[in-house]
Structure formats: C-alpha cells, structure tokens
Design a protein around this motif. Structure first.
Motif, PDB file in Angstrom:
ATOM      1  N   ARG A 186      24.635  -3.927  39.860  1.00 48.92           N
ATOM      2  CA  ARG A 186      24.204  -5.245  39.385  1.00 48.92           C
ATOM      3  C   ARG A 186      22.952  -5.628  40.159  1.00 48.92           C
ATOM      4  N   LYS A 187      21.870  -5.909  39.420  1.00 52.57           N
ATOM      5  CA  LYS A 187      20.583  -6.162  40.064  1.00 52.57           C
ATOM      6  C   LYS A 187      19.959  -7.433  39.507  1.00 52.57           C
ATOM      7  N   LEU A 188      19.287  -8.189  40.376  1.00 50.35           N
ATOM      8  CA  LEU A 188      18.574  -9.393  39.974  1.00 50.35           C
ATOM      9  C   LEU A 188      17.193  -8.986  39.473  1.00 50.35           C
ATOM     10  N   VAL A 189      16.902  -9.278  38.201  1.00 46.75           N
ATOM     11  CA  VAL A 189      15.631  -8.878  37.581  1.00 46.75           C
ATOM     12  C   VAL A 189      15.027 -10.061  36.821  1.00 46.75           C
ATOM     13  N   PRO A 190      13.717 -10.025  36.558  1.00 52.07           N
ATOM     14  CA  PRO A 190      13.094 -11.100  35.782  1.00 52.07           C
ATOM     15  C   PRO A 190      13.652 -11.156  34.357  1.00 52.07           C
ATOM     16  N   VAL A 191      13.824 -12.365  33.852  1.00 54.20           N
ATOM     17  CA  VAL A 191      14.285 -12.564  32.477  1.00 54.20           C
ATOM     18  C   VAL A 191      13.208 -12.104  31.512  1.00 54.20           C
ATOM     19  N   ILE A 192      11.974 -12.516  31.762  1.00 52.84           N
ATOM     20  CA  ILE A 192      10.829 -12.116  30.949  1.00 52.84           C
ATOM     21  C   ILE A 192       9.825 -11.449  31.883  1.00 52.84           C
ATOM     22  N   HIS A 193       9.602 -10.174  31.664  1.00 49.58           N
ATOM     23  CA  HIS A 193       8.625  -9.480  32.510  1.00 49.58           C
ATOM     24  C   HIS A 193       7.234 -10.048  32.255  1.00 49.58           C
ATOM     25  N   ASN A 194       6.424 -10.023  33.293  1.00 51.39           N
ATOM     26  CA  ASN A 194       5.017 -10.437  33.236  1.00 51.39           C
ATOM     27  C   ASN A 194       4.812 -11.945  33.261  1.00 51.39           C
ATOM     28  N   LEU A 195       5.857 -12.752  33.470  1.00 48.16           N
ATOM     29  CA  LEU A 195       5.738 -14.212  33.471  1.00 48.16           C
ATOM     30  C   LEU A 195       5.991 -14.761  34.874  1.00 48.16           C
ATOM     31  N   VAL A 196       5.041 -15.577  35.359  1.00 49.20           N
ATOM     32  CA  VAL A 196       5.170 -16.245  36.653  1.00 49.20           C
ATOM     33  C   VAL A 196       4.671 -17.674  36.493  1.00 49.20           C
ATOM     34  N   PHE A 197       5.400 -18.627  37.061  1.00 48.08           N
ATOM     35  CA  PHE A 197       4.948 -20.014  37.098  1.00 48.08           C
ATOM     36  C   PHE A 197       4.402 -20.266  38.495  1.00 48.08           C
ATOM     37  N   VAL A 198       3.186 -20.849  38.575  1.00 46.60           N
ATOM     38  CA  VAL A 198       2.516 -21.066  39.856  1.00 46.60           C
ATOM     39  C   VAL A 198       2.104 -22.524  39.951  1.00 46.60           C
ATOM     40  N   ARG A 199       2.350 -23.144  41.130  1.00 48.65           N
ATOM     41  CA  ARG A 199       1.991 -24.548  41.337  1.00 48.65           C
ATOM     42  C   ARG A 199       0.780 -24.634  42.270  1.00 48.65           C
ATOM     43  N   LEU A 200      -0.369 -24.950  41.662  1.00 47.31           N
ATOM     44  CA  LEU A 200      -1.647 -25.061  42.377  1.00 47.31           C
ATOM     45  C   LEU A 200      -2.562 -26.014  41.626  1.00 47.31           C
ATOM     46  N   ASN A 201      -3.705 -26.328  42.244  1.00 46.66           N
ATOM     47  CA  ASN A 201      -4.720 -27.035  41.457  1.00 46.66           C
ATOM     48  C   ASN A 201      -5.542 -25.975  40.718  1.00 46.66           C
ATOM     49  N   ARG A 202      -6.277 -26.382  39.718  1.00 52.14           N
ATOM     50  CA  ARG A 202      -6.988 -25.441  38.839  1.00 52.14           C
ATOM     51  C   ARG A 202      -8.028 -24.626  39.607  1.00 52.14           C
ATOM     52  N   GLU A 203      -8.750 -25.258  40.535  1.00 51.74           N
ATOM     53  CA  GLU A 203      -9.790 -24.554  41.273  1.00 51.74           C
ATOM     54  C   GLU A 203      -9.201 -23.429  42.128  1.00 51.74           C
ATOM     55  N   LYS A 204      -8.119 -23.727  42.846  1.00 50.79           N
ATOM     56  CA  LYS A 204      -7.478 -22.726  43.700  1.00 50.79           C
ATOM     57  C   LYS A 204      -6.872 -21.618  42.838  1.00 50.79           C
ATOM     58  N   MET A 205      -6.318 -21.980  41.680  1.00 49.14           N
ATOM     59  CA  MET A 205      -5.750 -20.979  40.777  1.00 49.14           C
ATOM     60  C   MET A 205      -6.840 -20.032  40.289  1.00 49.14           C
ATOM     61  N   ASP A 206      -8.013 -20.583  39.948  1.00 56.14           N
ATOM     62  CA  ASP A 206      -9.136 -19.752  39.513  1.00 56.14           C
ATOM     63  C   ASP A 206      -9.609 -18.821  40.645  1.00 56.14           C
ATOM     64  N   GLU A 207      -9.596 -19.329  41.900  1.00 59.92           N
ATOM     65  CA  GLU A 207      -9.975 -18.502  43.052  1.00 59.92           C
ATOM     66  C   GLU A 207      -9.018 -17.328  43.210  1.00 59.92           C
ATOM     67  N   ILE A 208      -7.732 -17.605  43.154  1.00 64.45           N
ATOM     68  CA  ILE A 208      -6.727 -16.543  43.303  1.00 64.45           C
ATOM     69  C   ILE A 208      -6.842 -15.547  42.164  1.00 64.45           C
ATOM     70  N   LYS A 209      -7.059 -16.066  40.972  1.00 66.59           N
ATOM     71  CA  LYS A 209      -7.203 -15.199  39.802  1.00 66.59           C
ATOM     72  C   LYS A 209      -8.379 -14.239  40.009  1.00 66.59           C
ATOM     73  N   ALA A 210      -9.468 -14.730  40.566  1.00 63.73           N
ATOM     74  CA  ALA A 210     -10.646 -13.889  40.818  1.00 63.73           C
ATOM     75  C   ALA A 210     -10.419 -12.950  42.009  1.00 63.73           C
ATOM     76  N   ASP A 211      -9.745 -13.434  43.062  1.00 58.97           N
ATOM     77  CA  ASP A 211      -9.529 -12.636  44.270  1.00 58.97           C
ATOM     78  C   ASP A 211      -8.679 -11.402  44.028  1.00 58.97           C
ATOM     79  N   ILE A 212      -7.639 -11.523  43.257  1.00 60.97           N
ATOM     80  CA  ILE A 212      -6.723 -10.397  43.114  1.00 60.97           C
ATOM     81  C   ILE A 212      -6.843  -9.705  41.763  1.00 60.97           C
ATOM     82  N   SER A 213      -7.857 -10.037  41.014  1.00 62.94           N
ATOM     83  CA  SER A 213      -7.964  -9.470  39.670  1.00 62.94           C
ATOM     84  C   SER A 213      -8.079  -7.948  39.668  1.00 62.94           C
TER      85      SER A 213
END
Length: 179
Positions: free
Chosen positions: A51-78
C-alpha cells in the motif's frame, strides 16, 4: 518569504512526466507552501500487496505564492522541471484558487481517507445543490456543495476547472446551509 501574506495566491500548476513530487520537494526546501492531492493505492510487489501513498492526479501541484515569485520559480527550474500554469480559459490568465476554497479542499483531500471520492470537474455540475458548511466532526469548517454521490450524502469541494473531492458520508445534523 519577503512578500506580503495578502499577495499570496494558490496557483494550479502542471508539471511533466509525473515529476510532481520532485517539484514539491523543491518547494518544501524553499519554504513555499504547496499541496498535492494524494491517496493510498495497492500494488503487487514480489507477490505481496503493498500500500503506497501516490498522487491522485499526476502532474498536478497547487502552489501558494504571489505571481511575481511564481514566475521567478517557473523560470529558475524550467530546465530541470518544466512547469506551466493551468489557465482559466475564460479570462486567459492563470487559474487562481481562493484561500478559503483551497483550505477546505486540503482539509478533505489531505485526510487520505478511503471514503473520500475524487471527481473529475467535467462530470459534476456543482451549481445544482446547496452551498453548505460542515459544523462538526473531522471536516468541521469545510465549505462546499451538498450532493448525493454513490447513495450517500456528501459535501463536495471543487477547484473549478481542475477537480473536485467529496467527503465521506456527512450526517445532515452536522451541516448548515451557507447563503
């Protein structure tokens, strides 16, 4: 985190190739609040049930940030983990989930209860049914829509355009209508 608490928003994010747990690990390292709906799944491994804990929907993550920081992270790890916003098609902007709705969703989906039922947002028309709040029990304070699913009365919390989650059976005495 250097941004105001009021600027923070919940964004629905897509990653590729089932790398949602890698993104969550990165976000946790950075001290950024995130959530992945998970459930237990049984697998057969070397003739044993695991029995293993797995994501219900693969590829989906909810993130709590402001838009500017989210855009920075999106660019940093792209280069390592390509991520994209799930878009609100009507407004043509990233889908933002209100805090109250997201915390209700986390309260239900984060319980890992086997009686929790995940629903595709296209299957349900949540406009039918009453808006309610659960007043007692494990899900006290959760707001959603009261529906009958699989013969039981449940409260459904929906992230519009993404998915919905239904509580286990909730006795009507623990539910109040919200106007």
């Amino acid at each position: 985190m250097d941004s105001n608490e009021t600027d923070l928003k919940w964004f629905a994010i897509r990653v590729t190739y089932s790398r949602e747990m890698a993104l969550k690990g990165y976000l946790d390292q950075c001290g950024i609040e995130s959530f992945i709906p998970m459930h237990y799944k049984e697998f057969i491994k070397r003739e044993r049930k695991v029995r293993k804990l797995v994501p219900v929907i693969h590829n989906l993550v909810f993130v709590r940030l402001n838009r500017e920081k989210m855009d920075e992270i999106k660019a940093d790890i792209s280069l390592k983990i390509p991520i994209r916003y799930i878009m609100n098609r009507e407004r043509r902007e990233p889908l933002v989930v209100p805090d109250r709705q997201m915390y209700s969703f986390i309260a239900v989906a984060g319980a890992y209860n086997e009686q929790v039922v995940y629903l595709d947002s296209n299957v349900l028309s949540l406009r039918e049914g009453d808006r309610v709040r659960i007043t007692g029990g494990v899900f006290a304070g959760v707001e959603g829509v009261f529906l009958r699913i699989k013969g039981d009365r449940r409260v459904v919390v929906s992230i519009e355009g993404v998915m919905a989650v239904a509580t286990a059976f909730v006795h009507p005495s623990l539910i109040e209508r919200v106007s």
